[in-house]
Design an enzyme around this catalytic site. Structure first.
Site, PDB file in Angstrom:
ATOM      1  N   GLU A  17      64.790  13.706 -49.245  1.00 40.24           N
ATOM      2  CA  GLU A  17      65.833  12.778 -49.064  1.00 40.24           C
ATOM      3  C   GLU A  17      66.446  12.441 -50.254  1.00 40.24           C
ATOM      4  O   GLU A  17      66.042  12.743 -51.247  1.00 40.24           O
ATOM      5  CB  GLU A  17      65.095  11.551 -48.422  1.00 40.24           C
ATOM      6  CG  GLU A  17      64.404  10.468 -49.531  1.00 40.24           C
ATOM      7  CD  GLU A  17      63.905   9.334 -49.125  1.00 40.24           C
ATOM      8  OE1 GLU A  17      63.747   8.766 -48.054  1.00 40.24           O
ATOM      9  OE2 GLU A  17      63.290   8.412 -50.315  1.00 40.24           O
ATOM     10  N   TYR A  49      70.071   4.429 -46.366  1.00 39.26           N
ATOM     11  CA  TYR A  49      70.927   3.569 -46.036  1.00 39.26           C
ATOM     12  C   TYR A  49      70.610   2.282 -46.877  1.00 39.26           C
ATOM     13  O   TYR A  49      69.431   1.709 -46.618  1.00 39.26           O
ATOM     14  CB  TYR A  49      71.081   3.202 -44.687  1.00 39.26           C
ATOM     15  CG  TYR A  49      72.434   2.563 -43.991  1.00 39.26           C
ATOM     16  CD1 TYR A  49      73.423   3.339 -43.790  1.00 39.26           C
ATOM     17  CD2 TYR A  49      72.115   1.402 -43.526  1.00 39.26           C
ATOM     18  CE1 TYR A  49      74.455   2.756 -43.097  1.00 39.26           C
ATOM     19  CE2 TYR A  49      73.467   0.635 -43.035  1.00 39.26           C
ATOM     20  CZ  TYR A  49      74.495   1.500 -42.614  1.00 39.26           C
ATOM     21  OH  TYR A  49      75.449   0.805 -42.072  1.00 39.26           O
ATOM     22  N   ALA A  51      70.063  -1.500 -47.931  1.00 40.63           N
ATOM     23  CA  ALA A  51      69.923  -2.864 -47.245  1.00 40.63           C
ATOM     24  C   ALA A  51      71.120  -3.530 -46.716  1.00 40.63           C
ATOM     25  O   ALA A  51      71.866  -3.659 -47.614  1.00 40.63           O
ATOM     26  CB  ALA A  51      68.974  -3.866 -47.964  1.00 40.63           C
ATOM     27  N   HIS A  76      70.341   7.893 -42.194  1.00 34.64           N
ATOM     28  CA  HIS A  76      69.697   6.762 -41.967  1.00 34.64           C
ATOM     29  C   HIS A  76      70.731   5.827 -41.625  1.00 34.64           C
ATOM     30  O   HIS A  76      71.812   5.498 -42.153  1.00 34.64           O
ATOM     31  CB  HIS A  76      68.900   6.050 -42.897  1.00 34.64           C
ATOM     32  CG  HIS A  76      67.604   6.980 -43.323  1.00 34.64           C
ATOM     33  ND1 HIS A  76      66.570   6.604 -44.049  1.00 34.64           N
ATOM     34  CD2 HIS A  76      67.549   8.325 -43.359  1.00 34.64           C
ATOM     35  CE1 HIS A  76      65.781   7.641 -44.351  1.00 34.64           C
ATOM     36  NE2 HIS A  76      66.278   8.730 -44.051  1.00 34.64           N
ATOM     37  N   HIS A 147      52.880  -1.248 -39.381  1.00 31.99           N
ATOM     38  CA  HIS A 147      54.043  -1.832 -40.137  1.00 31.99           C
ATOM     39  C   HIS A 147      53.360  -3.128 -40.566  1.00 31.99           C
ATOM     40  O   HIS A 147      52.892  -3.981 -39.912  1.00 31.99           O
ATOM     41  CB  HIS A 147      55.094  -1.995 -39.131  1.00 31.99           C
ATOM     42  CG  HIS A 147      56.399  -2.675 -39.814  1.00 31.99           C
ATOM     43  ND1 HIS A 147      56.476  -3.891 -39.914  1.00 31.99           N
ATOM     44  CD2 HIS A 147      57.447  -2.225 -40.521  1.00 31.99           C
ATOM     45  CE1 HIS A 147      57.550  -4.290 -40.367  1.00 31.99           C
ATOM     46  NE2 HIS A 147      58.378  -3.125 -40.901  1.00 31.99           N
TER      47      HIS A 147
HETATM   48  P1  FAD Z   1      61.344  -1.757 -35.823  1.00 29.02           P
HETATM   49  O1  FAD Z   1      60.854  -0.806 -34.960  1.00 29.02           O
HETATM   50  O2  FAD Z   1      62.303  -2.937 -35.290  1.00 29.02           O
HETATM   51  O3  FAD Z   1      59.847  -2.682 -36.249  1.00 29.02           O
HETATM   52  C1  FAD Z   1      59.835  -3.823 -37.024  1.00 29.02           C
HETATM   53  C2  FAD Z   1      58.754  -4.566 -36.729  1.00 29.02           C
HETATM   54  O4  FAD Z   1      58.846  -5.220 -35.546  1.00 29.02           O
HETATM   55  C3  FAD Z   1      57.470  -3.837 -36.735  1.00 29.02           C
HETATM   56  O5  FAD Z   1      56.447  -4.740 -37.083  1.00 29.02           O
HETATM   57  C4  FAD Z   1      57.419  -3.543 -35.168  1.00 29.02           C
HETATM   58  O6  FAD Z   1      55.896  -3.333 -34.851  1.00 29.02           O
HETATM   59  C5  FAD Z   1      58.173  -4.913 -34.562  1.00 29.02           C
HETATM   60  N1  FAD Z   1      58.474  -4.514 -33.186  1.00 29.02           N
HETATM   61  C6  FAD Z   1      59.327  -3.467 -33.051  1.00 29.02           C
HETATM   62  N2  FAD Z   1      59.826  -3.430 -31.722  1.00 29.02           N
HETATM   63  C7  FAD Z   1      59.327  -4.836 -31.199  1.00 29.02           C
HETATM   64  C8  FAD Z   1      59.692  -5.445 -29.998  1.00 29.02           C
HETATM   65  N3  FAD Z   1      60.202  -4.886 -29.032  1.00 29.02           N
HETATM   66  N4  FAD Z   1      58.994  -6.635 -29.992  1.00 29.02           N
HETATM   67  C9  FAD Z   1      58.249  -7.314 -30.764  1.00 29.02           C
HETATM   68  N5  FAD Z   1      58.061  -6.519 -32.243  1.00 29.02           N
HETATM   69  C10 FAD Z   1      58.462  -5.169 -32.363  1.00 29.02           C
HETATM   70  N6  FAD Z   1      65.109   0.687 -44.707  1.00 29.02           N
HETATM   71  C11 FAD Z   1      66.447   0.829 -45.132  1.00 29.02           C
HETATM   72  O7  FAD Z   1      67.028  -0.367 -45.226  1.00 29.02           O
HETATM   73  N7  FAD Z   1      67.046   1.850 -45.345  1.00 29.02           N
HETATM   74  C12 FAD Z   1      66.499   3.042 -44.997  1.00 29.02           C
HETATM   75  O8  FAD Z   1      67.119   4.213 -45.215  1.00 29.02           O
HETATM   76  C13 FAD Z   1      65.257   3.382 -44.723  1.00 29.02           C
HETATM   77  N8  FAD Z   1      64.755   4.402 -44.262  1.00 29.02           N
HETATM   78  C14 FAD Z   1      63.161   4.428 -43.921  1.00 29.02           C
HETATM   79  C15 FAD Z   1      62.705   5.871 -43.443  1.00 29.02           C
HETATM   80  C16 FAD Z   1      61.281   5.831 -43.121  1.00 29.02           C
HETATM   81  C17 FAD Z   1      60.814   7.290 -42.629  1.00 29.02           C
HETATM   82  C18 FAD Z   1      60.579   4.547 -43.089  1.00 29.02           C
HETATM   83  C19 FAD Z   1      59.093   4.623 -42.798  1.00 29.02           C
HETATM   84  C20 FAD Z   1      61.043   3.269 -43.247  1.00 29.02           C
HETATM   85  C21 FAD Z   1      62.523   3.259 -43.445  1.00 29.02           C
HETATM   86  N9  FAD Z   1      63.192   1.992 -44.042  1.00 29.02           N
HETATM   87  C22 FAD Z   1      64.413   2.016 -44.370  1.00 29.02           C
HETATM   88  C23 FAD Z   1      62.530   0.880 -43.942  1.00 29.02           C
HETATM   89  C24 FAD Z   1      62.517   0.085 -42.713  1.00 29.02           C
HETATM   90  O9  FAD Z   1      63.755  -0.461 -42.447  1.00 29.02           O
HETATM   91  C25 FAD Z   1      61.528  -1.010 -42.656  1.00 29.02           C
HETATM   92  O10 FAD Z   1      60.070  -0.695 -42.632  1.00 29.02           O
HETATM   93  C26 FAD Z   1      61.783  -2.043 -41.587  1.00 29.02           C
HETATM   94  O11 FAD Z   1      60.849  -3.304 -41.950  1.00 29.02           O
HETATM   95  C27 FAD Z   1      61.179  -1.910 -40.150  1.00 29.02           C
HETATM   96  O12 FAD Z   1      62.069  -0.767 -39.735  1.00 29.02           O
HETATM   97  P2  FAD Z   1      61.903   0.076 -38.254  1.00 29.02           P
HETATM   98  O13 FAD Z   1      62.942   0.665 -37.931  1.00 29.02           O
HETATM   99  O14 FAD Z   1      60.382   0.572 -37.980  1.00 29.02           O
HETATM  100  O15 FAD Z   1      61.725  -1.490 -37.159  1.00 29.02           O
END
Ligand code: FAD
Length: 286
Positions: A17, A49, A51, A76, A147
């Site tokens: 990345e 991407y 914040a 992303h 998470h």
């Molecule tokens: P979600 O899937 O929405 O999950 C967030 C939380 O909500 C979790 O605790 C999940 O269990 C919970 N949840 C999910 N769906 C539901 C539901 N329907 N009901 C109730 N709870 C739910 N961040 C950046 O800003 N830019 C990046 O480029 C970036 N790249 C990343 C790449 C990877 C491979 C990883 C692992 C993380 C990356 N992140 C990045 C960090 C990421 O944005 C954070 O970890 C963020 O806190 C959660 O993102 P998510 O897409 O998993 O969210």
């Protein structure tokens, strides 16, 4: 090229990345980093991407640059502080630039804020929206140690399932330093009926302070042998980098030996790291 075509192949593939600059004045330097990283010939390069979408223009420029070297870019995209109009605009720009692969994420909620501040509460909502907007190959994040907001591993797996129900094509994991954690996690995913490709994410450690800070934020556990390595070489950055590349190489070889054909490297914009790993794997990645 869609990443699912790469994941369906038997060939061992390593991706990595890049992250975009915070200011336009640094863009030229970032484009140079992309060029040097492509020389290691990873299978694709993901572009993070900032914040709240703070780097959207620079992320797009880097993704375009990656593709100009004939490698697929994984762009992303987060939905913190984003409405449908903004996401539609960004997706339109991606389409125009030939970007076919998107890692759809929620993003981190700014401290003190309630929710994403946009019209997508979860990554799965964003994924569903992207799938309706065009023929994109869409990935999501997965957390072998859960998470930090999930509360329990069982709830984390349930929430990961929402991503699959939203049509996600693959998952990329948060970093981990003990492969048994990933193997246990895979068992849980498969038991829950989640069988999309999972790409393990590996971070070669090169900076002791940085790794301690990242692990505190993400809840990633440090196994004793890893902790000993970081402590031993904390004040010797070049030695720590060499040890970190060797440790990551060991993790990758174990993953490949146990059936993972694709591994993603968190390279932290350091071409020498992906270069070192690819040299170590020269007979394995062919
Ligand atoms: P979600 O899937 O929405 O999950 C967030 C939380 O909500 C979790 O605790 C999940 O269990 C919970 N949840 C999910 N769906 C539901 C539901 N329907 N009901 C109730 N709870 C739910 N961040 C950046 O800003 N830019 C990046 O480029 C970036 N790249 C990343 C790449 C990877 C491979 C990883 C692992 C993380 C990356 N992140 C990045 C960090 C990421 O944005 C954070 O970890 C963020 O806190 C959660 O993102 P998510 O897409 O998993 O969210």
């Amino acid at each position: 090229m869609k990443l699912t075509d790469i994941f369906n192949s038997d060939k061992v593939c390593i991706s990595c990345e890049v992250f975009p600059p915070k200011q336009g004045t640094e863009l030229q330097n970032s484009l140079g980093i992309v060029k040097r990283i492509t020389e290691a010939r990873p299978s694709y390069i993901s572009v993070t991407y900032g914040a709240g979408g703070s780097t959207v223009g620079y992320s797009a420029a880097l993704a375009k640059e990656v593709q100009s070297y004939g490698l697929p870019a994984l762009a992303h995209l987060t939905c913190v502080q984003a409405d449908e109009a903004k996401i539609t605009r960004v997706l339109g720009e991606m389409k125009n630039n030939g970007i076919q692969n998107i890692l759809a994420l929620r993003g981190d909620i700014p401290s003190g804020a309630q929710g994403t501040g946009g019209c997508f509460a979860h990554a799965s909502d964003l994924m569903r929206f992207i799938k309706k907007q065009g023929d994109f190959c869409v990935g999501g994040a997965a957390y072998p140690e859960g998470h930090p907001e999930s509360g329990s591993m069982a709830r984390d797996i349930d929430n990961t399932k929402y991503k699959v129900e939203a049509g996600v094509d693959f998952l990329v994991t948060q970093m981990f330093f003990d492969n048994t954690i990933l193997y246990n996690y895979m068992f849980r995913l498969l038991s829950a009926g989640i069988n999309v490709p999972v790409v393990p994410g590996i971070m070669p450690v090169t900076n002791a302070n940085q790794i301690n800070r990242i692990c505190q934020l993400s809840g990633t556990k440090l196994p004793p042998q890893f902790r000993a390595m970081v402590e031993k070489f904390a004040d010797k950055p070049v030695a720590l980098q060499q040890a970190g590349i060797a440790y990551a190489t060991g993790q990758i070889i174990d993953l490949v030996a146990n059936g993972f054909n694709h591994v993603h490297i968190y390279t932290m914009n350091r071409p020498e790291i992906i270069g070192g790993i690819m040299r170590n794997l020269s007979e394995i990645v062919k």
